[in-house]
Design a protein around this motif. Structure first.
Motif, PDB file in Angstrom:
ATOM      1  N   LEU A 133       0.826  -1.209   0.000  1.00 29.81           N
ATOM      2  CA  LEU A 133       0.000   0.000   0.000  1.00 29.81           C
ATOM      3  C   LEU A 133       0.862   1.261   0.000  1.00 29.81           C
ATOM      4  N   SER A 134       1.979   1.212   0.699  1.00 28.12           N
ATOM      5  CA  SER A 134       2.861   2.380   0.785  1.00 28.12           C
ATOM      6  C   SER A 134       3.570   2.641  -0.541  1.00 28.12           C
ATOM      7  N   ILE A 135       4.105   1.572  -1.141  1.00 29.34           N
ATOM      8  CA  ILE A 135       4.920   1.740  -2.353  1.00 29.34           C
ATOM      9  C   ILE A 135       4.053   1.832  -3.599  1.00 29.34           C
ATOM     10  N   VAL A 136       3.228   0.810  -3.821  1.00 32.44           N
ATOM     11  CA  VAL A 136       2.421   0.762  -5.046  1.00 32.44           C
ATOM     12  C   VAL A 136       1.193   1.666  -4.941  1.00 32.44           C
ATOM     13  N   GLY A 137       0.453   1.548  -3.812  1.00 35.14           N
ATOM     14  CA  GLY A 137      -0.789   2.293  -3.669  1.00 35.14           C
ATOM     15  C   GLY A 137      -0.600   3.766  -3.371  1.00 35.14           C
ATOM     16  N   SER A 138       0.579   4.157  -2.869  1.00 30.51           N
ATOM     17  CA  SER A 138       0.791   5.565  -2.493  1.00 30.51           C
ATOM     18  C   SER A 138       1.865   6.235  -3.337  1.00 30.51           C
ATOM     19  N   VAL A 139       3.106   5.756  -3.252  1.00 33.20           N
ATOM     20  CA  VAL A 139       4.208   6.401  -3.983  1.00 33.20           C
ATOM     21  C   VAL A 139       3.946   6.384  -5.484  1.00 33.20           C
ATOM     22  N   ILE A 140       3.673   5.201  -6.025  1.00 35.85           N
ATOM     23  CA  ILE A 140       3.509   5.065  -7.475  1.00 35.85           C
ATOM     24  C   ILE A 140       2.153   5.595  -7.936  1.00 35.85           C
ATOM     25  N   ALA A 141       1.084   5.122  -7.296  1.00 30.90           N
ATOM     26  CA  ALA A 141      -0.259   5.475  -7.771  1.00 30.90           C
ATOM     27  C   ALA A 141      -0.547   6.969  -7.642  1.00 30.90           C
ATOM     28  N   PHE A 142      -0.238   7.563  -6.482  1.00 31.44           N
ATOM     29  CA  PHE A 142      -0.516   8.984  -6.316  1.00 31.44           C
ATOM     30  C   PHE A 142       0.406   9.830  -7.189  1.00 31.44           C
TER      31      PHE A 142
END
Length: 304
Positions: free
Chosen positions: A227-236
């Motif tokens: 969630l931190s890497i894919v869902g937040s850093v990348i996605a946002f």
């Protein structure tokens, strides 16, 4: 013959964001249990912020900004990385995920209205019809949960929380758009905004009476990192870049497509059954997406 590079980037960011957020629906399930939701949200964006700051240090990019810029980072953090998720998780206590998704889809309408109010972006019939088709499609997908909804005080409280979450997401998107219009870089802005959002969410957790706890089990840690890497850093990073490139209305349609990706994942991992109302819903969302994104795209160019 080649396709315009900016068009390719837009398509890539659109696809990546959709796949990332669509898969986070499954990952979030492993966050509920021993840790209060507000704490998990705070951990998520704290990790994401640290990763972004690490990237900034490695790339040796500017991290010094004015007090005014930091105020805008703080506002983006409050609405997009704190209240948005805090209200959505609070809503999940009282209403089903389907009802939550249906109400949150109104963010598309909020973005349309706020884009007009703050930036005087026109609201045309294409946007309205595409948005309505998408929202109706979401209702079709989650129709059994809508049909079974009991309008008790708890349900109304949950629906109100979900509505606040959608409004917060829209206001955060508007602030991000303003930041990009004033040439504040997305990566550095997100690094600070996610950091501010994490601190404020942890503060809300303490106000609710939760002590600082953590779950060291493999499913919780792995899902938190995802969630931190894919869902937040990348996605946002991709989503907010799209907001600056194609506008908040077109970009926010991603939030209606992510449930489709989530259902596809659920089909393989949880034996989800595609009933007729789901197929109709997916069709309506897809049609609405085609209408909203139906603006004439850059033509292909031939090179020798």
């Amino acid at each position: 013959m080649y396709v315009n590079s900016s068009l390719l980037q837009t398509i890539l960011f659109y696809v990546v964001t959709t796949l990332a957020w669509g898969s986070t629906w499954y990952a979030i399930k492993f966050q509920f249990g021993n840790v209060a939701p507000a704490l998990s949200i705070g951990y998520r964006f704290a990790i994401a912020s640290l990763i972004l700051f690490g990237w900034c240090f490695l790339k040796d990019v500017n991290l010094r900004f004015s007090k005014k810029s930091h105020l805008l980072f703080l506002l983006q953090g409050i609405f997009l990385f704190c209240l948005n998720y805090f209200f959505a998780y609070e809503a999940a206590i009282y209403i089903s995920s389907g009802i939550n998704a249906v109400i949150f889809s109104i963010v598309l309408i909020f973005n349309m209205l706020n884009s007009f109010l703050f930036y005087r972006l026109p609201i045309n019939s294409k946007f309205i019809s595409g948005a309505l088709l998408g929202i109706i499609g979401i209702c079709f997908i989650f129709w059994p949960q809508i049909n079974a909804l009991n309008l008790s005080n708890d349900s109304l409280r949950g629906m109100l929380f979900s509505l606040f979450g959608a409004a917060s997401a829209s206001w955060g998107t508007m602030i991000s758009m303003r930041n990009q219009k004033h040439h504040l870089p997305v990566m550095q802005t997100n690094a600070y905004a996610m950091g501010y959002g994490a601190l404020l969410t942890l503060l809300l957790a303490f106000i609710e009476g939760h002590s600082l706890t953590f779950d060291w089990t493999f499913p919780y840690v792995l899902s938190l990192l995802y969630l931190s890497i894919v869902g937040s850093v990348i996605a946002f990073g991709c989503y907010l870049t799209l907001v600056g490139q194609i506008g908040p209305v077109k970009a926010s349609y991603i939030m209606l497509i992510t449930p489709i990706v989530a259902l596809i994942i659920s089909t393989f991992l949880e034996q989800f059954q595609w009933e007729q109302h789901v197929i109709w819903g997916v069709g309506l969302i897809s049609l609405g997406n085609l209408i909203i994104l139906g603006k004439k795209m850059p033509s292909l160019k031939k090179v020798r």
